[in-house]
Write a protein that holds these residues in place. Structure first.
Motif, PDB file in Angstrom:
ATOM      1  N   THR A  29       0.832  -1.195   0.000  1.00 39.18           N
ATOM      2  CA  THR A  29       0.000   0.000   0.000  1.00 39.18           C
ATOM      3  C   THR A  29       0.873   1.255   0.000  1.00 39.18           C
ATOM      4  O   THR A  29       2.078   1.189   0.206  1.00 39.18           O
ATOM      5  CB  THR A  29      -0.920   0.021   1.234  1.00 39.18           C
ATOM      6  N   VAL A  30       0.248   2.398  -0.195  1.00 38.15           N
ATOM      7  CA  VAL A  30       0.964   3.669  -0.164  1.00 38.15           C
ATOM      8  C   VAL A  30       1.389   3.968   1.270  1.00 38.15           C
ATOM      9  O   VAL A  30       0.856   3.402   2.224  1.00 38.15           O
ATOM     10  CB  VAL A  30       0.108   4.829  -0.733  1.00 38.15           C
ATOM     11  N   ALA A  31       2.341   4.893   1.421  1.00 35.24           N
ATOM     12  CA  ALA A  31       2.942   5.169   2.724  1.00 35.24           C
ATOM     13  C   ALA A  31       1.923   5.536   3.792  1.00 35.24           C
ATOM     14  O   ALA A  31       2.007   5.059   4.929  1.00 35.24           O
ATOM     15  CB  ALA A  31       3.991   6.269   2.586  1.00 35.24           C
ATOM     16  N   VAL A  32       0.954   6.376   3.459  1.00 35.79           N
ATOM     17  CA  VAL A  32      -0.021   6.789   4.477  1.00 35.79           C
ATOM     18  C   VAL A  32      -0.856   5.594   4.935  1.00 35.79           C
ATOM     19  O   VAL A  32      -1.170   5.468   6.124  1.00 35.79           O
ATOM     20  CB  VAL A  32      -0.906   7.962   3.997  1.00 35.79           C
ATOM     21  N   ASP A  33      -1.190   4.685   4.037  1.00 38.65           N
ATOM     22  CA  ASP A  33      -1.938   3.491   4.423  1.00 38.65           C
ATOM     23  C   ASP A  33      -1.088   2.575   5.305  1.00 38.65           C
ATOM     24  O   ASP A  33      -1.599   1.960   6.253  1.00 38.65           O
ATOM     25  CB  ASP A  33      -2.436   2.730   3.195  1.00 38.65           C
ATOM     26  N   THR A  34       0.186   2.474   4.995  1.00 45.73           N
ATOM     27  CA  THR A  34       1.091   1.669   5.814  1.00 45.73           C
ATOM     28  C   THR A  34       1.189   2.261   7.223  1.00 45.73           C
ATOM     29  O   THR A  34       1.150   1.539   8.218  1.00 45.73           O
ATOM     30  CB  THR A  34       2.485   1.589   5.159  1.00 45.73           C
ATOM     31  N   ALA A  35       1.295   3.582   7.305  1.00 43.59           N
ATOM     32  CA  ALA A  35       1.342   4.252   8.613  1.00 43.59           C
ATOM     33  C   ALA A  35       0.029   4.049   9.365  1.00 43.59           C
ATOM     34  O   ALA A  35       0.025   3.807  10.583  1.00 43.59           O
ATOM     35  CB  ALA A  35       1.641   5.736   8.431  1.00 43.59           C
ATOM     36  N   ASN A  36      -1.089   4.149   8.660  1.00 46.00           N
ATOM     37  CA  ASN A  36      -2.389   3.921   9.291  1.00 46.00           C
ATOM     38  C   ASN A  36      -2.508   2.491   9.800  1.00 46.00           C
ATOM     39  O   ASN A  36      -3.071   2.249  10.869  1.00 46.00           O
ATOM     40  CB  ASN A  36      -3.531   4.232   8.331  1.00 46.00           C
ATOM     41  N   GLN A  37      -1.990   1.517   9.039  1.00 48.02           N
ATOM     42  CA  GLN A  37      -2.031   0.130   9.493  1.00 48.02           C
ATOM     43  C   GLN A  37      -1.237  -0.041  10.782  1.00 48.02           C
ATOM     44  O   GLN A  37      -1.643  -0.785  11.680  1.00 48.02           O
ATOM     45  CB  GLN A  37      -1.499  -0.823   8.418  1.00 48.02           C
ATOM     46  N   ALA A  38      -0.104   0.674  10.888  1.00 43.60           N
ATOM     47  CA  ALA A  38       0.687   0.620  12.119  1.00 43.60           C
ATOM     48  C   ALA A  38      -0.108   1.228  13.276  1.00 43.60           C
ATOM     49  O   ALA A  38      -0.103   0.693  14.395  1.00 43.60           O
ATOM     50  CB  ALA A  38       2.017   1.347  11.929  1.00 43.60           C
ATOM     51  N   ALA A  39      -0.803   2.332  13.021  1.00 39.31           N
ATOM     52  CA  ALA A  39      -1.635   2.958  14.054  1.00 39.31           C
ATOM     53  C   ALA A  39      -2.774   2.029  14.457  1.00 39.31           C
ATOM     54  O   ALA A  39      -3.097   1.901  15.650  1.00 39.31           O
ATOM     55  CB  ALA A  39      -2.174   4.297  13.561  1.00 39.31           C
ATOM     56  N   ILE A  40      -3.381   1.379  13.485  1.00 40.09           N
ATOM     57  CA  ILE A  40      -4.462   0.424  13.763  1.00 40.09           C
ATOM     58  C   ILE A  40      -3.931  -0.724  14.620  1.00 40.09           C
ATOM     59  O   ILE A  40      -4.560  -1.116  15.607  1.00 40.09           O
ATOM     60  CB  ILE A  40      -5.094  -0.089  12.450  1.00 40.09           C
ATOM     61  N   ALA A  41      -2.751  -1.252  14.266  1.00 39.06           N
ATOM     62  CA  ALA A  41      -2.154  -2.337  15.049  1.00 39.06           C
ATOM     63  C   ALA A  41      -1.896  -1.880  16.480  1.00 39.06           C
ATOM     64  O   ALA A  41      -2.122  -2.637  17.435  1.00 39.06           O
ATOM     65  CB  ALA A  41      -0.864  -2.813  14.396  1.00 39.06           C
ATOM     66  N   GLY A  42      -1.448  -0.634  16.645  1.00 40.02           N
ATOM     67  CA  GLY A  42      -1.228  -0.100  17.986  1.00 40.02           C
ATOM     68  C   GLY A  42      -2.515   0.013  18.775  1.00 40.02           C
ATOM     69  O   GLY A  42      -2.559  -0.304  19.970  1.00 40.02           O
ATOM     70  N   LEU A  43      -3.570   0.474  18.121  1.00 39.24           N
ATOM     71  CA  LEU A  43      -4.873   0.577  18.789  1.00 39.24           C
ATOM     72  C   LEU A  43      -5.401  -0.804  19.174  1.00 39.24           C
ATOM     73  O   LEU A  43      -5.923  -0.995  20.274  1.00 39.24           O
ATOM     74  CB  LEU A  43      -5.877   1.296  17.891  1.00 39.24           C
ATOM     75  N   VAL A  44      -5.248  -1.777  18.279  1.00 46.30           N
ATOM     76  CA  VAL A  44      -5.684  -3.148  18.579  1.00 46.30           C
ATOM     77  C   VAL A  44      -4.878  -3.686  19.764  1.00 46.30           C
ATOM     78  O   VAL A  44      -5.436  -4.300  20.673  1.00 46.30           O
ATOM     79  CB  VAL A  44      -5.551  -4.057  17.341  1.00 46.30           C
ATOM     80  N   ALA A  45      -3.578  -3.435  19.758  1.00 45.16           N
ATOM     81  CA  ALA A  45      -2.731  -3.901  20.865  1.00 45.16           C
ATOM     82  C   ALA A  45      -3.130  -3.253  22.187  1.00 45.16           C
ATOM     83  O   ALA A  45      -3.033  -3.881  23.243  1.00 45.16           O
ATOM     84  CB  ALA A  45      -1.261  -3.616  20.560  1.00 45.16           C
ATOM     85  N   SER A  46      -3.614  -2.019  22.138  1.00 48.79           N
ATOM     86  CA  SER A  46      -4.022  -1.342  23.376  1.00 48.79           C
ATOM     87  C   SER A  46      -5.225  -2.019  24.014  1.00 48.79           C
ATOM     88  O   SER A  46      -5.456  -1.877  25.209  1.00 48.79           O
ATOM     89  CB  SER A  46      -4.331   0.131  23.106  1.00 48.79           C
ATOM     90  N   GLN A  47      -5.972  -2.762  23.235  1.00 49.36           N
ATOM     91  CA  GLN A  47      -7.136  -3.462  23.774  1.00 49.36           C
ATOM     92  C   GLN A  47      -6.735  -4.666  24.605  1.00 49.36           C
ATOM     93  O   GLN A  47      -7.510  -5.159  25.403  1.00 49.36           O
ATOM     94  CB  GLN A  47      -8.052  -3.931  22.650  1.00 49.36           C
ATOM     95  N   GLU A  48      -5.525  -5.162  24.415  1.00 54.68           N
ATOM     96  CA  GLU A  48      -5.096  -6.369  25.110  1.00 54.68           C
ATOM     97  C   GLU A  48      -5.091  -6.196  26.617  1.00 54.68           C
ATOM     98  O   GLU A  48      -5.300  -7.137  27.359  1.00 54.68           O
ATOM     99  CB  GLU A  48      -3.706  -6.777  24.629  1.00 54.68           C
ATOM    100  N   ALA A  49      -4.821  -4.989  27.090  1.00 54.60           N
ATOM    101  CA  ALA A  49      -4.717  -4.747  28.518  1.00 54.60           C
ATOM    102  C   ALA A  49      -6.082  -4.691  29.205  1.00 54.60           C
ATOM    103  O   ALA A  49      -6.165  -4.829  30.415  1.00 54.60           O
ATOM    104  CB  ALA A  49      -3.960  -3.446  28.769  1.00 54.60           C
ATOM    105  N   ARG A  50      -7.127  -4.507  28.447  1.00 53.33           N
ATOM    106  CA  ARG A  50      -8.468  -4.385  29.031  1.00 53.33           C
ATOM    107  C   ARG A  50      -9.042  -5.751  29.365  1.00 53.33           C
ATOM    108  O   ARG A  50      -8.788  -6.749  28.704  1.00 53.33           O
ATOM    109  CB  ARG A  50      -9.414  -3.724  28.031  1.00 53.33           C
ATOM    110  N   GLU A  51      -9.868  -5.750  30.381  1.00 47.70           N
ATOM    111  CA  GLU A  51     -10.626  -6.943  30.715  1.00 47.70           C
ATOM    112  C   GLU A  51     -11.826  -6.978  29.772  1.00 47.70           C
ATOM    113  O   GLU A  51     -12.557  -6.003  29.657  1.00 47.70           O
ATOM    114  CB  GLU A  51     -11.083  -6.864  32.164  1.00 47.70           C
TER     115      GLU A  51
END
Length: 190
Positions: free
Chosen positions: A129-151
């Motif tokens: 994908t284009v650079a902005v989409d790649t950066a957005n995918q990284a942000a999405i992965a970070g947001l998904v990872a932030s859910q791991e800490a929640r019950e």
């Protein structure tokens, strides 16, 4: 109402965010009923009517069409226009899981809204994908990872596991196998 219709109504909803014709081709196979979740295709993005038309052509009807007025083209205006609409959709309909594909501004907005509302997200990455989409995918992965800490409620964990299974079982047309980022919910492995 038949017993099957009652069962389908009682299943947790999986919102599948479809933001482009490419997404429609990749995600249309998820529209079929499942025994653990009820997939709902959400046609949205910069041109939701075109997305809806592609889904119709593929025989996968959108359960929701989220119309948004975007005054200018580009990922920033798309994000600004979509975020409040997607947040309202998630807040009002309260899906069990939201599934996004790639790194479009729509995928990022849907992920932000779902995480904010405490709804688990399944993210299907796209390569090349284009650079902005790649950066957005990284942000999405970070947001998904932030859910791991929640019950997380056991029902939501089961719905997220079902969404992961659906993605693994229904490969993207014409692309062979693909990798799906799985969140590491503690309850998922139980």
């Amino acid at each position: 109402m038949t017993a099957r219709e009652q069962q389908e109504r009682s299943l947790p909803e999986l919102f599948v965010i479809v933001a482009s014709a490419e997404d429609a081709h990749a995600l249309a196979p998820l529209a079929g009923r499942d025994h653990e979740v009820s997939p709902v295709l959400v046609a949205t993005g910069p041109d939701p009517m075109a997305v809806d038309e592609v889904l119709d052509d593929l025989g996968a009807l959108a359960g929701r069409v989220l119309l948004v007025e975007t005054p200018e083209e580009g990922p920033v205006t798309e994000l600004v226009a979509l975020l409040p609409r997607l947040d309202a959709l998630v807040a009002d309909d309260v899906p069990a899981v939201v599934l996004v594909r790639g790194g479009s501004a729509t995928a990022l907005a849907a992920t932000q809204a779902a995480v904010w509302r405490g709804v688990p997200v399944v993210a299907v990455p796209v390569t090349g994908t284009v650079a902005v989409d790649t950066a957005n995918q990284a942000a999405i992965a970070g947001l998904v990872a932030s859910q791991e800490a929640r019950e997380v409620e056991p029902e939501l964990v089961r719905a997220a596991a079902a969404a992961h299974r659906l993605v693994r079982e229904r490969p993207e047309p014409g692309s062979g196998s693909r990798v799906v980022r799985l969140s590491a919910h503690r309850g998922l492995s139980a």
